[in-house]
Design an enzyme around this catalytic site. Structure first.
Site, PDB file in Angstrom:
ATOM      1  N   ASP A 161       2.030   7.120  -2.350  1.00 45.58           N
ATOM      2  CA  ASP A 161       1.769   6.126  -1.484  1.00 45.58           C
ATOM      3  C   ASP A 161       2.395   6.886  -0.185  1.00 45.58           C
ATOM      4  O   ASP A 161       2.988   6.330   0.831  1.00 45.58           O
ATOM      5  CB  ASP A 161       2.424   4.541  -1.411  1.00 45.58           C
ATOM      6  CG  ASP A 161       2.304   4.347  -3.407  1.00 45.58           C
ATOM      7  OD1 ASP A 161       1.160   3.735  -3.310  1.00 45.58           O
ATOM      8  OD2 ASP A 161       2.939   4.240  -3.756  1.00 45.58           O
TER       9      ASP A 161
ATOM     10  N   HIS B 233      -5.022   3.558  -2.747  1.00 47.10           N
ATOM     11  CA  HIS B 233      -5.386   3.325  -1.214  1.00 47.10           C
ATOM     12  C   HIS B 233      -6.178   3.150  -0.423  1.00 47.10           C
ATOM     13  O   HIS B 233      -6.614   2.781  -0.399  1.00 47.10           O
ATOM     14  CB  HIS B 233      -6.245   5.355  -1.488  1.00 47.10           C
ATOM     15  CG  HIS B 233      -5.991   5.977  -2.194  1.00 47.10           C
ATOM     16  ND1 HIS B 233      -6.097   7.192  -3.041  1.00 47.10           N
ATOM     17  CD2 HIS B 233      -5.159   6.700  -2.832  1.00 47.10           C
ATOM     18  CE1 HIS B 233      -5.509   7.956  -3.185  1.00 47.10           C
ATOM     19  NE2 HIS B 233      -4.465   8.390  -2.982  1.00 47.10           N
TER      20      HIS B 233
HETATM   21  P1  IMP Z   1       1.182   4.910 -14.594  1.00 48.00           P
HETATM   22  O1  IMP Z   1       0.850   5.476 -14.510  1.00 48.00           O
HETATM   23  O2  IMP Z   1       0.602   2.961 -14.443  1.00 48.00           O
HETATM   24  O3  IMP Z   1       1.430   5.229 -15.771  1.00 48.00           O
HETATM   25  O4  IMP Z   1       2.630   4.261 -14.425  1.00 48.00           O
HETATM   26  C1  IMP Z   1       3.383   5.224 -14.178  1.00 48.00           C
HETATM   27  C2  IMP Z   1       4.588   5.749 -13.354  1.00 48.00           C
HETATM   28  O5  IMP Z   1       3.884   6.108 -12.249  1.00 48.00           O
HETATM   29  C3  IMP Z   1       4.762   3.980 -12.182  1.00 48.00           C
HETATM   30  O6  IMP Z   1       6.607   3.497 -12.377  1.00 48.00           O
HETATM   31  C4  IMP Z   1       4.230   3.572 -11.750  1.00 48.00           C
HETATM   32  O7  IMP Z   1       4.810   2.809 -10.094  1.00 48.00           O
HETATM   33  C5  IMP Z   1       3.708   5.593 -10.845  1.00 48.00           C
HETATM   34  N1  IMP Z   1       2.542   4.997 -10.118  1.00 48.00           N
HETATM   35  C6  IMP Z   1       1.160   5.433 -10.846  1.00 48.00           C
HETATM   36  N2  IMP Z   1       0.121   5.491  -9.638  1.00 48.00           N
HETATM   37  C7  IMP Z   1       0.832   5.517  -8.907  1.00 48.00           C
HETATM   38  C8  IMP Z   1       0.640   5.701  -7.377  1.00 48.00           C
HETATM   39  O8  IMP Z   1      -0.665   5.722  -7.194  1.00 48.00           O
HETATM   40  N3  IMP Z   1       1.343   5.563  -6.066  1.00 48.00           N
HETATM   41  C9  IMP Z   1       2.806   5.128  -6.390  1.00 48.00           C
HETATM   42  N4  IMP Z   1       2.992   5.422  -7.687  1.00 48.00           N
HETATM   43  C10 IMP Z   1       2.679   5.358  -8.774  1.00 48.00           C
HETATM   44 MG    MG Z   2      -0.569   3.721  -3.550  1.00 47.44          MG
END
Ligand code: IMP
Ligand code: MG
Length: 333
Positions: free
Chosen positions: A13, A43
């Site tokens: 982000d 995004h």
């Molecule tokens: P997962 O990718 O859904 O397995 O989540 C694992 C960790 O990565 C969690 O803390 C999510 O909040 C974080 N996370 C996954 N994708 C993003 C993203 O695009 N932006 C920010 N955090 C993410």
């Molecule tokens: Mg994002």
């Protein structure tokens, strides 16, 4: 001709979508291709008054003259993809590698039902981790086996490498951020794959020798969603006093907010092989910088922040975002 990778330097982000949109309009790539994990990404791109949020389609879609690809290593949720194709109107120029793994409803159920994943790690509940498990177990479905996706499937690496041979510009778009890389991040509080520039190249089948630039995007005040260590985290009172309040694009959870982390920025720039640093949210450092498009318009406070950040990162800061809208940016490249 050049092949540019754009990745996030902190915990995701950072405003990669906005940077991609700007770079695309300026560099006029013929292909914008996504790497990264899958629809766990969110995004946001703002063009004029319109704000778009995408999870599957490359955020470079706002540049109308490029073909949009989803790289081989990316997990595809066909429902999310279909909705986004309609929502942003990119039918005819969006393509998916036939070897992408498919996220099935059972993966989403597993992600949400598993207390370790959903509570301790705080995943996005989009099924990405369980789908990557199935890929490693060699039982995942691939895009080419899915009738609904048949009309979109192509050989993404072949198309990209041929475009580079013809001397065209290509942007490879990363997702997530360095701090949640499966290998380099704050394990086990990480996502289910590496998120660094090398991974984004690999996701698209582009060899390391073909990459010309790596733009690493850093946020002046980094954020984190989900659980896990965050060295420079502020209290809610501190961040709200600064006027910073953010919510996740995918999960709508309130983002944790921290101060600039120079040590992390330097380490992240090193592993990403950063050649160009981008800083977003400079208007949070000094709101008088909001909307600036020339370096000279920045205040001394902002310039001082940038000098220090550049010293930390060890690579020139050439892109400075001064607001959410695509044109609110200073480009020193
Ligand atoms: P997962 O990718 O859904 O397995 O989540 C694992 C960790 O990565 C969690 O803390 C999510 O909040 C974080 N996370 C996954 N994708 C993003 C993203 O695009 N932006 C920010 N955090 C993410
Ligand atoms: Mg994002």
């Amino acid at each position: 001709m050049s092949c540019t990778i754009i990745v996030g330097g902190f915990f995701g982000d950072e405003g990669k979508g906005k940077i991609v949109a700007h770079v695309a309009h300026k560099d006029k790539p013929t292909i914008i291709s996504r790497g990264g994990v899958g629809p766990n990404a969110g995004h946001t791109v703002q063009v004029g008054e319109k704000e778009y949020g995408v999870r599957m389609i490359p955020s470079g879609f706002v540049y109308p003259d490029a073909r949009l690809f989803i790289g081989t290593g990316v997990l595809v949720n066909p429902d999310v993809l279909r909705q986004e194709i309609e929502y942003v109107g990119v039918e005819g120029r969006i393509f998916v590698d036939g070897r992408c793994s498919i996220i099935e409803p059972k993966h989403i159920e597993q992600d949400k039902a598993d207390a370790y994943l959903s509570k301790k790690i705080g995943t996005t509940g989009t099924g990405c981790g369980p789908a990557n498990v199935d890929r490693v177990q060699r039982i995942a479905q691939q895009a080419k086996d899915n009738p609904e996706l048949a009309k979109y499937t192509i050989d993404v690496p072949l198309e990209i490498n041929q475009a580079l041979d013809r001397g065209e510009n290509v942007i490879l778009e990363g997702t997530q951020g360095f701090g949640i890389s499966l290998y380099f991040g704050t394990y086990p509080f990480v996502t289910s794959k590496d998120t660094s520039a090398s991974q984004i190249a690999a996701d698209n089948g582009v060899g390391p020798t073909r990459i010309d630039d790596v733009i690493v995007v850093f946020k002046a005040y980094p954020t984190r969603v989900g659980e896990g260590p965050f060295g420079t985290e502020m209290t809610r009172e501190e961040s709200h006093a600064l006027g910073i309040e953010e919510f996740g694009t995918v999960t709508h959870r309130e983002r944790r907010i921290g101060c600039w982390d120079g040590t992390m920025a330097r380490y992240s720039a090193m592993i990403n092989g950063c050649t160009i640093a981008a800083i977003t949210g400079i208007d949070n450092v000094d709101e008088a910088c909001y909307g600036a498009t020339e370096y000279e318009q920045l205040t001394e406070k902002a310039k001082e922040f940038l000098r220090k950040a550049e010293e930390d990162i060890g690579v020139p800061i050439k892109l400075i975002s001064t607001g959410p809208e695509m044109s609110q940016i200073i480009d020193l490249r």
